[in-house]
Design a protein around this motif. Structure first.
Motif, PDB file in Angstrom:
ATOM      1  N   ASP A  14      43.776  40.363  38.876  1.00 38.44           N
ATOM      2  CA  ASP A  14      43.458  39.050  38.199  1.00 38.44           C
ATOM      3  C   ASP A  14      43.019  37.875  38.705  1.00 38.44           C
ATOM      4  O   ASP A  14      42.619  36.495  38.121  1.00 38.44           O
ATOM      5  CB  ASP A  14      43.894  39.271  36.375  1.00 38.44           C
ATOM      6  N   MET A  56      35.264  42.790  38.993  1.00 40.87           N
ATOM      7  CA  MET A  56      35.120  42.665  38.002  1.00 40.87           C
ATOM      8  C   MET A  56      33.719  41.852  38.121  1.00 40.87           C
ATOM      9  O   MET A  56      33.047  41.097  38.682  1.00 40.87           O
ATOM     10  CB  MET A  56      36.284  41.652  37.441  1.00 40.87           C
ATOM     11  N   HIS A  77      42.048  44.723  39.977  1.00 37.78           N
ATOM     12  CA  HIS A  77      42.094  43.837  38.518  1.00 37.78           C
ATOM     13  C   HIS A  77      41.007  42.659  39.145  1.00 37.78           C
ATOM     14  O   HIS A  77      42.331  41.966  40.085  1.00 37.78           O
ATOM     15  CB  HIS A  77      42.358  43.592  37.417  1.00 37.78           C
ATOM     16  N   HIS A  98      45.697  43.615  32.723  1.00 35.32           N
ATOM     17  CA  HIS A  98      46.843  42.541  32.408  1.00 35.32           C
ATOM     18  C   HIS A  98      47.154  42.359  31.014  1.00 35.32           C
ATOM     19  O   HIS A  98      46.958  41.424  30.025  1.00 35.32           O
ATOM     20  CB  HIS A  98      45.486  40.723  32.714  1.00 35.32           C
ATOM     21  N   LYS A 101      33.337  47.745  32.275  1.00 42.79           N
ATOM     22  CA  LYS A 101      34.626  46.044  31.761  1.00 42.79           C
ATOM     23  C   LYS A 101      33.788  46.446  29.822  1.00 42.79           C
ATOM     24  O   LYS A 101      33.145  46.110  30.066  1.00 42.79           O
ATOM     25  CB  LYS A 101      35.004  45.564  32.339  1.00 42.79           C
TER      26      LYS A 101
END
Ligand SMILES: [Zn+2]
Length: 346
Positions: free
Chosen positions: A247, A39, A13, A174, A99
């Protein structure tokens, strides 16, 4: 232990942004990770295979010579995503999955999905074609407290979705709560979760105690300590449904240190080092390799990496600031000391 050798990890991610800043963002990740799930929340978002391959080429153009790094592209679901595009994505090995951003849930999610029920034909196509769904698991409902948005999403949307599409592979991205972790734990092998280093290391005091600390502001927001404990237990459990996803999400400093600061922690410059700190504090450094290097690849049905990376106990200071296009970005823990340092490929 002074030295740690592990299979080169992957980041499942990652936000790299676009344009000139790619030259600043890409090397941090490529220095450590062999692959990363990229992403798609650019402006405009990456909604087609053609967009994704164009973005991928720009990422690779920013890769320093001599570093091997494979961007695995993630596409952005909207209310208008066509079933035909799902099929096209399924046939493209450089695309990892799609996503789901509930509209308004986080940075650049305005184009996200408004009505999940209307997305069901698209999800059915994903299930049919074996394409994974990566989920930002928070409701954007302003009536729901921001600390409860993940739990409400799991109850209201994820749980029915999992029941309706038993063959669909879903990653709760996450994950930040005990309830989210429990849901993944209790679900079948097709349901997994990524865990960030910052949610493993910090609770919401880091964000709010003694002053508002904007570089700790991310979405989903940091939670209470008992949630952090649940995340740490999951990450260090050896359960293959939990794996690494940083993330990492850089913003220009001005947009973080602002009256309305952007969500996102810039962790890529010290990613594996931060995870090592979390695992060592939990007495589980021996579990880091499976979490960082095996579980994600296994879940996605991709080969494990063959190269190895070496970490050394060699305290170092995270840089105070880093170049970010014509501005600067502040990495998480800027100016602070970390014990472990990546020493390079073995
Ligand atoms: Zn993200």
């Amino acid at each position: 232990m002074q030295r740690l050798s592990l299979t080169r990890p992957d980041d499942w991610h990652l936000h790299l942004r676009d344009g000139a800043v790619l030259h600043d963002a890409v090397p941090h990740s490529a220095r450590q990770f062999a692959r990363a799930a990229i992403m798609p929340n650019l402006q405009p978002p990456v909604t087609t295979v053609a967009d994704a391959l164009g973005y991928r080429a720009r990422i690779l153009a920013a890769l320093p010579a001599g570093l091997a790094f494979e961007p695995l592209m993630v596409l952005y679901l909207t209310d208008g995503t066509a079933v035909e595009e799902i099929r096209r994505a399924a046939e493209e090995p450089r695309v990892l999955g799609w996503k789901l951003y509930p509209a308004g849930a986080t940075t650049h999610s305005a184009a996200g999905v408004r009505d999940l029920a209307r997305l069901y034909p698209v999800l059915a196509a994903m299930e049919r074609h074996g394409v994974p769904l990566l989920v930002h698991g928070e409701v954007a409902d302003p009536g729901v407290d921001i600390f409860d948005r993940e739990k409400v999403f799991v109850d209201r949307h994820l749980s029915p979705m999992v029941a309706h599409f038993p063959e669909l592979r879903i990653v709760l991205e996450h994950v930040t709560t005990r309830e989210g972790v429990q849901f993944v734990w209790d679900s079948g092998p097709r349901i997994a979760a990524t865990l960030t280093a910052h949610h493993l290391l910090y609770n919401r005091n880091a964000l709010l105690a003694g002053g508002v600390r904007p570089h700790f502001y991310c979405l989903p927001v940091l939670k209470r300590e008992h949630h952090r404990q649940a995340l740490l237990e999951a990450a260090t459990s050896g359960n293959p449904k939990f794996f690494l996803g940083t993330d990492s999400a850089p913003h220009p400093r001005r947009q973080k240190e602002s009256a309305v600061g952007c969500a996102g922690c810039y962790t890529a410059p010290a990613a594996l080092e931060l995870y090592a700190a979390a695992f060592e504090a939990a007495g589980a450094l021996d579990r880091l390799e499976a979490f960082a290097s095996f579980h994600g690849a296994d879940f996605y049905g991709l080969p494990r990496n063959r190269e190895r990376i070496v970490m050394e106990r060699r305290p170092w200071s995270v840089p105070e600031r880093l170049p970010f296009g014509d501005q600067e970005a502040i990495p998480l823990l800027a100016g602070q000391t970390l014990e472990w340092r990546c020493a390079g490929m073995a």
